[in-house]
Design a protein around this motif. Structure first.
Motif, PDB file in Angstrom:
ATOM      1  N   ILE A  33       0.836  -1.201   0.000  1.00 53.61           N
ATOM      2  CA  ILE A  33       0.000   0.000   0.000  1.00 53.61           C
ATOM      3  C   ILE A  33       0.874   1.255   0.000  1.00 53.61           C
ATOM      4  CG2 ILE A  33      -1.553   1.328   1.469  1.00 53.61           C
ATOM      5  CD1 ILE A  33      -2.983  -0.809   0.010  1.00 53.61           C
ATOM      6  N   ILE A  34       1.919   1.235   0.823  1.00 49.78           N
ATOM      7  CA  ILE A  34       2.807   2.403   0.874  1.00 49.78           C
ATOM      8  C   ILE A  34       3.498   2.584  -0.474  1.00 49.78           C
ATOM      9  CG2 ILE A  34       4.785   3.419   2.054  1.00 49.78           C
ATOM     10  CD1 ILE A  34       4.019   1.782   4.488  1.00 49.78           C
ATOM     11  N   PHE A  80       2.404   1.693  -3.338  1.00 50.67           N
ATOM     12  CA  PHE A  80       1.450   2.194  -4.322  1.00 50.67           C
ATOM     13  C   PHE A  80       1.190   3.681  -4.128  1.00 50.67           C
ATOM     14  CE2 PHE A  80       0.155  -1.982  -5.864  1.00 50.67           C
ATOM     15  CZ  PHE A  80      -0.067  -1.667  -7.189  1.00 50.67           C
ATOM     16  N   LEU A  81       1.152   4.106  -2.862  1.00 47.91           N
ATOM     17  CA  LEU A  81       0.955   5.525  -2.598  1.00 47.91           C
ATOM     18  C   LEU A  81       2.085   6.318  -3.262  1.00 47.91           C
ATOM     19  CD1 LEU A  81      -1.052   7.237  -1.026  1.00 47.91           C
ATOM     20  CD2 LEU A  81       0.512   7.213   0.884  1.00 47.91           C
ATOM     21  N   PHE A 121       1.557   6.356  -7.014  1.00 44.65           N
ATOM     22  CA  PHE A 121       0.527   7.315  -7.421  1.00 44.65           C
ATOM     23  C   PHE A 121       1.079   8.733  -7.409  1.00 44.65           C
ATOM     24  CE2 PHE A 121      -3.147   4.454  -5.932  1.00 44.65           C
ATOM     25  CZ  PHE A 121      -3.235   3.912  -7.199  1.00 44.65           C
TER      26      PHE A 121
END
Lengths: 216, 488, 304, 486
Positions: C288-289, C291-292, C295
């Motif tokens: 998740i990190i 992917f952040l 993005f």
């Protein structure tokens, strides 16, 4: 420097939101929300242009750190100890999925924040979009969790978003009203905490599935 | 501790015995011991039941019937099918005396695979995707030998069967014909980490049989030794639990603090495991004022160290996440299989011999009993944490109010004839039950030891059901059962 | 280029066993103990190389060949992360795939050599290793993609070039997940406990149970080279090359890699090992990190 | 002008002493007298400032943070009337339940203190000119009133309280965000905002208004955020239900009314804000029309009926013009009739011992006095002709029709008709269906009789003949919402 700090804090707020979405343990959530309270109390110092005088910077900062980072987590900690909350309450949306939703919400608010009518007010779109993502994530937590304490924490995320917005785009509230806002929040959480202990006494659980008898 | 004249014990017919046994166990009594013994050539079954509510102990006996057509062999109708707590006891009876519990579902030897013709294979879960994992009897760490057989589906354990008997020493048979002075040494190593508990149980048997009451000062010292043993072992286990999950700070500090508590035992008697403290009729050592002061100082330092080291565990979310909901034994299961000690208290069964069947100093004063209700690894660790704190307080209280007088009274070496005596002691691992029967010459014709491990091994198997096989070490450590106490 | 390759290999060979020693020393410090010497792993390797290998009768040639293959492929991977900036280094389109596939090759042989012994413990370890590495791989590639997106190229050199102090936010969002991947790939707490003796819970160590002597030494050495490689990548992410002269940068790297080991040791000391069921969650959070960060790199928010 | 400041300070003082005094009282019945006394005092004070100020322009005081104008005055009157009536009714109600319940003095003390704090906060909401202060006071009403719901402490009321607390807090949180966005320009009083409205960013203000409408709309019980309302209203003790329905919903709507002219002026009279109100109003009407027919619980029926009427008020304001005046009139009518309906049903439920409408039959024969009150109030709520709600609803319909909004007209008629049919069925069955014979001992005190008679009289009076002075007053108040006088 100040700009970088704002970015860092926004980022940490987003990460703490994702952490809250992903953690199943209420104690872990408590740490997350207390950390958010600490982050918030730094913000008033980073938007000095909105404030007239040192008092109007220090008062919100001190209030936020005492109420959001100390008092409220303490209340919640006490109630968690008392009710011995069960952690394994399956949320309506699973933890991984809600983290992914939270990630998309955060990304989405980065993308769309410039299209919203208030973006021109803020010097840091990062902060504003973090606040905007927090609103949605707070509501997501409230609506998908079955544990009343998790719901309270969702509400706090939501309130924090209001605080960030308030700090970053407007500042014209008289001091006594800012204090009133904080005290309202404190009293509200206190009442909720009392309600949680009663719910626990009456239902022997803090899951919301037993709070679904009234409908229609 | 209690004794019965053998002649006063009614011998029930098998059906009466069965009815009574099932009736009593279903109405709150717990099986403390169940064994066969031959007195005057007649093999009888003795069932020792303890009622925790009432604080009483009952013994009921029966004489099993001969198997038709085979005059030498006796049998009785199994009770396991009605109450699972009889399971292991009946297997043991069959192994030791050859009296066959007819209809027993899994009549496998307990310790000696070749003594009786019986099933020796492991219970198997069938299915093409089920695999077995065999661990032991030789293990990677410095631990006792025991074999574990897992029936797994991927990482999930469907069933665990434990196999023992790798270090049986024949203690029970050795004791027949006693009491002899050397017997105490054998008793002390029944389970090496529970010397005090076992030797106290043994000495109480002798005392009740000879009707000698040890002086009050001796009782206080006995309790101090017992609680020190409890503290040392619990602290060691908490450290080992932390070590199993790779949490080094608590692990290494607790290793040291356990040593501190062992050294307190050594301060009393010169031996870290308390060998020689408990003697029939009192204690082998007295506490001088100097030692008392020293103990008090060390205790308070030990408590501070202990609290700061173990608090790290409860403050660490990763530790809690690892402990909670791992290896859960429900209260219902715990009641059904008759678990004892901290493991049972962690499942919400608040049974503790110190409170329910007090003897010695515990009659007048008793530490608060720690109970937790989740039944998982966390609860078992938490119960130990609470017990250690309670015990330290209790020891301090005893030390400060130590009665004066002698610590030894003579005359405990001559047991009454034709008597059955039961003694119960709450060791750190749980209930230690010794039962002795004397013959006409006042010597032991039968001596039965039940270590708490005997009750609890099956609890470990239940804790592992549907858990991850990688959780086995931490579950095992949370019970920390004795192998040699089981093997005897 | 040859010089640089030689230097990378030499540094990996010579310095890598140091990291394990530093981690253990750090852990000993937190546990309030003295701990084994920092050079312990060198002693161990030296001792093991002098011992003969005992090979199970049920093992085939795979088991015997595996240590050499694992060692060489891990070592080969190090040449893509040059130790000294400025000198020409091997670099071509999508070389990062080769780097991680070389590590994949060594893992593949580790797994099949474990399976080759026929032990049930090693089978379990192999299956865990395969499962968790499959989860760690996407995280690795997302972090690399994030860096490539900034660097505008397709090689590892380009990836490191893209990072600058301007993009510190991306650096954080890349370094943190990569650090978590490092813990997972190198069998550290909270993913695996390198110090445990409990066969049922091990992942990496259990696969080495049947190795002995020189074979075991090669395996251990390969593991420490892998740790070295990952630490070096983390240092390269955290310290953008453009800020210093090559000499100063090299010096800083030599200091920073042990610092990564100290951080690893600290993490291991303050955390308990997670349940195997939780490992996917941990890697998921890393993802998740990552992917952040990805993005953010997509939208070039840094210009704001 | 020192007068309003003095009066308001006095008003606040009354309640503060009212909140403090119960701490020193031991007898529960005496504690309950206090809310009544402070309501009477507040009523007298409001009468005083009505006579001093009713013809003057809006008065700002306390640094412009408070305002009294006709709109505020009208709402203050409603607050005081309903609280006074509820205070009277409460005496009998709790005296009755004291015979059966085991509540301690603690409960009554807490009730008395929270009740007065609640009333004070509602008055502050209405008098506030500062948008932040409005918010603070509104949030405070939520907090203070939450524990009023669980005065009858059982599991269902606890559930209702939890929903009320959580949903309203979230709603108020949304309103907070709206408030911040409005205040972003640097102005934070309604009157200043209205004056400078044309300088504000219209998009921003409209965006903020959406948050405000949804946020305060939650507290007002507007769909789709009304889900707390049926639970809280049905589970609370009857006097609390009466003030929730009669006052709190109005107060929340009142804040929306304050924002409306600002948004419209900022947007150059585009009417978007009005459309938002129309939309939520119709949604509420629709929800009520769907849910009313399937109710079995008497108080839940009344609660859904509140959703309907709040919707109607929102529609009236949304239509604008005469509709606004009608909506204001509707506020009073609804408060009075709903108050009476709750009082009647509270007594009925107490005597019958059930809230299930299928078990409450033959009311007119068994409890004539409360039966009549129940019949009248229910008929009024349905919008039947001689009662005043008929007039206000008629005016709203007329506005829609003459404005050429036939679709709205049709929808409105359809919704109210559906509700009318099902409510009529329920009412007739309760009142006249053959039930058990024999009168119930429901005592009706003098005070209760007075409430019943006065309310029925006012409902009838306003239905038959609306005093022109009063209507003129309302029109002036409506002008404030329409953006005329400030």
């Amino acid at each position: 420097m100040q700009h970088n700090l704002l970015i860092l804090i926004s980022l940490l707020i987003i990460l703490s939101n994702l952490f809250l979405l992903g953690s199943s343990r209420t104690r872990a959530m408590l740490r997350g929300i207390a950390a958010q309270g600490v982050l918030l109390s730094i913000l008033p110092f980073l938007f000095p242009m909105h404030k007239s005088g040192l008092v109007s910077i220090i008062v919100p900062a001190v209030l936020s750190i005492t109420i959001k980072a100390i008092l409220i987590p303490y209340f919640l900690h006490r109630v968690i100890q008392r009710v011995n909350t069960e952690n394994a309450l399956n949320p309506y949306i699973g933890y991984p999925v809600s983290v992914i939703i939270g990630l998309l919400i955060s990304y989405g608010s980065f993308l769309f924040i410039e299209k919203l009518p208030f973006s021109y007010l803020s010097i840091s779109p990062f902060t504003t979009s973090a606040a905007f993502a927090s609103i949605l994530i707070g509501m997501l937590i409230i609506s998908t969790r079955r544990n009343v304490i998790a719901q309270i924490i969702g509400y706090l995320v939501f309130e924090n978003a209001g605080f960030i917005l308030g700090i970053s785009i407007s500042s014209t509230m008289p001091l006594f009203i800012e204090i009133g806002i904080m005290l309202d929040l404190l009293a509200g959480i206190f009442i909720m905490v009392v309600a949680v202990s009663r719910i626990h006494i009456l239902f022997d659980s803090v899951g919301t599935q037993k709070l679904e008898r009234l409908n229609k | 501790m209690i004794k019965f004249k053998l002649s006063s014990l009614p011998i029930f017919s098998e059906s009466e015995f069965r009815e009574k046994a099932l009736g009593l166990t279903s109405s709150g009594c717990r099986i403390s011991s169940f064994f066969a013994s031959a007195v005057e050539g007649k093999r009888k079954l003795y069932l020792v039941l303890s009622d925790d509510e009432a604080g009483t102990v009952q013994v009921i006996t029966t004489q099993p019937a001969a198997v038709p057509g085979n005059s030498g062999e006796l049998s009785f109708h199994t009770l396991t099918t009605e109450n699972p707590a009889f399971h292991l006891f009946e297997r043991e009876i069959f192994e030791q005396s050859g009296i066959r519990p007819e209809g027993h579902p899994w009549l496998k030897p307990v310790r000696y695979p070749d003594r009786r013709p019986a099933e020796t294979d492991f219970f198997r879960v069938e299915g093409s995707e089920i695999h077995q994992v065999a661990v032991g009897p030789v293990h990677a760490g410095i631990i006792e030998p025991g074999h574990f057989r897992f029936q797994c589906h991927g990482e999930t354990v469907y069933h665990l069967e434990t196999a023992h008997g790798f270090q049986h020493r024949g203690i029970e048979t050795n004791l027949i014909g006693g009491p002899r002075p050397a017997d105490l040494c054998k008793i002390e190593v029944t389970a090496g980490d529970s010397s005090i508990a076992h030797s106290t149980a043994y000495c109480r048997i002798l005392e009740v049989l000879s009707e000698t009451a040890p002086p009050a000062r001796a009782e206080a010292i006995r309790a101090i030794a017992l609680e020190l043993e409890r503290c040392a072992n619990h602290i060691g286990d908490l450290g080992a639990l932390a070590g199993d999950i790779g949490y080094l700070p608590t692990s290494s500090y607790c290793g040291r603090i356990r040593g501190d508590f062992l050294n307190m035992s050594a301060l009393i008697c010169g031996n870290r495991f308390g060998r020689g403290v408990i003697q029939p009729g009192g204690t082998g050592f007295d506490l001088s004022d100097k030692i008392k002061e020293q103990l008090l100082a060390r205790l308070s330092a030990g408590r501070d160290d202990f609290i700061s080291a173990v608090s790290l565990l409860w403050d660490s979310p990763t530790v809690l996440a690892r402990f909670e909901s791992t290896g859960t034994v429900s209260q219902e299961a715990s009641e059904q299989i008759g678990m004892v000690g901290p493991a049972a208290r962690a499942s919400g069964c608040g049974r503790d011999i110190r409170q329910n069947h007090p003897s010695g100093i515990y009659r007048t004063d008793c530490p608060k009993i720690a109970v937790s209700d989740k039944g998982d690894v966390f609860s078992r660790a938490w119960v130990r944490w609470l017990e250690v704190k309670e015990s330290i307080d209790f020891i301090e209280k005893l030390l400060q109010g130590l009665p004066s007088g002698d610590v030894f009274i003579d005359g405990a070496q001559k047991p009454a004839a034709d008597t059955l005596a039961v003694s119960l002691v709450e060791g750190w691992r749980g209930e230690v039950c010794h039962t002795a029967i004397t013959g006409t010459d006042g010597r032991f014709s039968s001596y039965k030891i039940v270590d708490p491990s005997f009750h609890n091994w099956f609890g470990l198997a239940l804790a592992l059901r549907d858990e991850q096989i990688s959780d086995f070490p931490v579950c095992n450590k949370s019970f920390n059962l004795s192998y040699c106490g089981f093997d005897l | 280029m040859i010089i640089n390759i030689c230097l990378s290999i030499a540094a990996a060979l010579v310095l890598s066993p140091l990291l394990g020693g530093i981690i253990n020393k750090t852990k000993a410090f937190y546990a309030g103990r003295k701990g084994s010497p920092v050079l312990q792993l060198y002693f161990d390797l030296f001792k093991l190389f002098r011992k003969e290998s005992v090979i199970s009768t049920s093992a085939t040639f795979i088991f015997q060949a595996a240590p050499a293959i694992i060692f060489t492929s891990t070592l080969a991977a190090t040449i893509f992360v040059p130790f000294i900036p400025g000198l020409p280094a091997p670099s071509f389109t999508c070389d990062f795939i080769l780097l991680f596939y070389l590590l994949g090759l060594s893992r593949f042989f580790l797994i099949i050599s474990a399976l080759d012994t026929g032990s049930s413990f090693e089978g379990m370890g192999a299956s865990r290793e395969a499962f968790f590495s499959a989860l760690a791989e996407p995280v690795t590639f997302v972090t690399i993609l994030t860096m490539l997106r900034l660097g505008g190229g397709t090689s590892i050199q380009a990836a490191f070039r893209g990072l600058s102090s301007e993009s510190w936010i991306i650096i954080i969002l890349t370094a943190v997940p990569f650090f978590i991947v490092m813990l997972a790939e190198n069998a550290r707490i909270p993913f695996d406990d390198p110090n445990t003796h409990l066969e049922l819970t091990m992942i990496h160590e259990v696969m080495l149970l049947d190795n002995s002597g020189a074979n075991l030494a090669l395996m251990e050495w390969a593991a420490s080279i892998k740790l070295w490689l990952f630490s070096l990548i983390i240092v390269k992410i955290l310290l953008p090359a453009e800020i210093l002269t090559p000499a100063a940068y090299t010096g800083l790297t030599i200091l920073a890699v042990p610092a990564v080991a100290v951080i690893t040791g600290t993490v291991e000391s303050v955390m308990a090992r997670a349940s195997l069921l939780k490992v996917p969650q941990l890697l998921f959070s890393a993802g998740i990190i990552a992917f952040l960060g990805f993005f953010l790199s997509l939208n070039q928010f840094l210009g704001w | 002008m020192i007068l309003p400041e003095l009066i308001i300070s006095l008003n606040v003082m009354i309640f503060i002493t009212g909140v403090i005094i119960p701490l020193g009282i031991e007898k529960p019945l005496n504690m309950l007298k206090l809310p009544l006394i402070s309501s009477i005092a507040a009523m007298l004070l409001s009468a005083v400032y009505f006579f001093c100020l009713h013809n003057s322009d809006p008065v700002l005081f306390f640094g412009g943070n408070f305002i009294i104008d006709k709109l505020a005055f009208y709402h203050i009157m409603i607050v005081n009337i309903v609280f006074l009536a509820a205070g009277i009714y409460m005496q009998e109600y709790f005296a009755k339940s004291m015979e059966t319940d085991e509540h301690t003095a603690f409960h009554y003390r807490r009730f008395s203190m929270l009740w007065q704090g609640f009333q004070l906060m509602l008055i502050i909401v209405i008098l506030s000119n500062n948008i932040g202060l409005s918010w603070v006071a509104m949030e405070a009403t939520t907090i203070l009133s939450a524990f009023l719901i669980i005065s009858e402490s059982d599991s269902l009321s606890l559930e209702a309280m939890w929903k009320y607390l959580l949903i309203c807090s979230v709603g108020i949180g949304l309103a907070f965000i709206g408030t911040i966005l409005v205040a972003a320009g640097g102005i934070n009083t309604f009157s200043e905002l209205y004056i400078h409205a044309e300088e504000l960013n219209p998009k921003l203000i409209l965006f903020a208004f959406i948050f405000i409408a949804v946020g305060y709309g939650t507290k007002a019980g507007l769909s789709p955020m009304h889900s707390w309302l049926p639970d809280a209203h049905s589970q609370a003790p009857t006097p609390v239900s009466a003030v929730f329905s009669g006052v709190m919903l109005n107060a929340a709507l009142f804040i929306i009314m304050r924002y409306l002219p600002i948004v419209e002026r900022a947007g150059g009279g585009s009417g978007e804000a009005h459309s938002i109100l129309l939309l939520t109003g119709f949604l509420s009407l629709l929800f009520a029309a769907v849910f009313i027919p399937i109710q079995t619980d008497l108080k839940r029926l009344l609660a859904y009926c509140s959703v309907e009427h709040v919707g109607i008020i929102a529609i009236g304001i949304g239509l604008g013009g005469l509709g606004t005046t009608a909506a204001l009139l509707h506020c009073l009518n609804h408060s009075l009739s709903k108050m009476l309906a709750f009082f009647a049903s509270g007594s009925v439920i107490h005597e019958y011992g059930t809230r299930d409408m299928r078990k409450i039959t033959g009311l007119m024969k068994r409890m004539p006095m409360w039966g009549t009150a129940f019949m009248v109030s229910m008929l009024a709520l349905m919008g039947v002709a001689p009662f005043s709600i008929f007039i206000s609803e008629f005016l709203i319909v007329k506005t829609a029709f003459t404005g050429g909004q036939y679709l709205l007209f049709g929808l409105f008629m359809l919704g109210t008709l559906a509700i009318f049919i099902s409510m009529l069925k329920f009412t007739l069955e309760i009142a006249f269906k053959q039930g058990k014979p024999g009168k119930l001992t429901g005592r009706v005190g003098i005070a209760d009789k007075a409430i019943i008679i006065i309310s029925v009289a006012v409902l009838l009076l306003f239905g038959l003949w609306l005093p022109p002075d009063f209507f003129g007053f309302l029109e002036q108040a409506a002008q404030i919402i329409e953006g005329g006088l400030i």
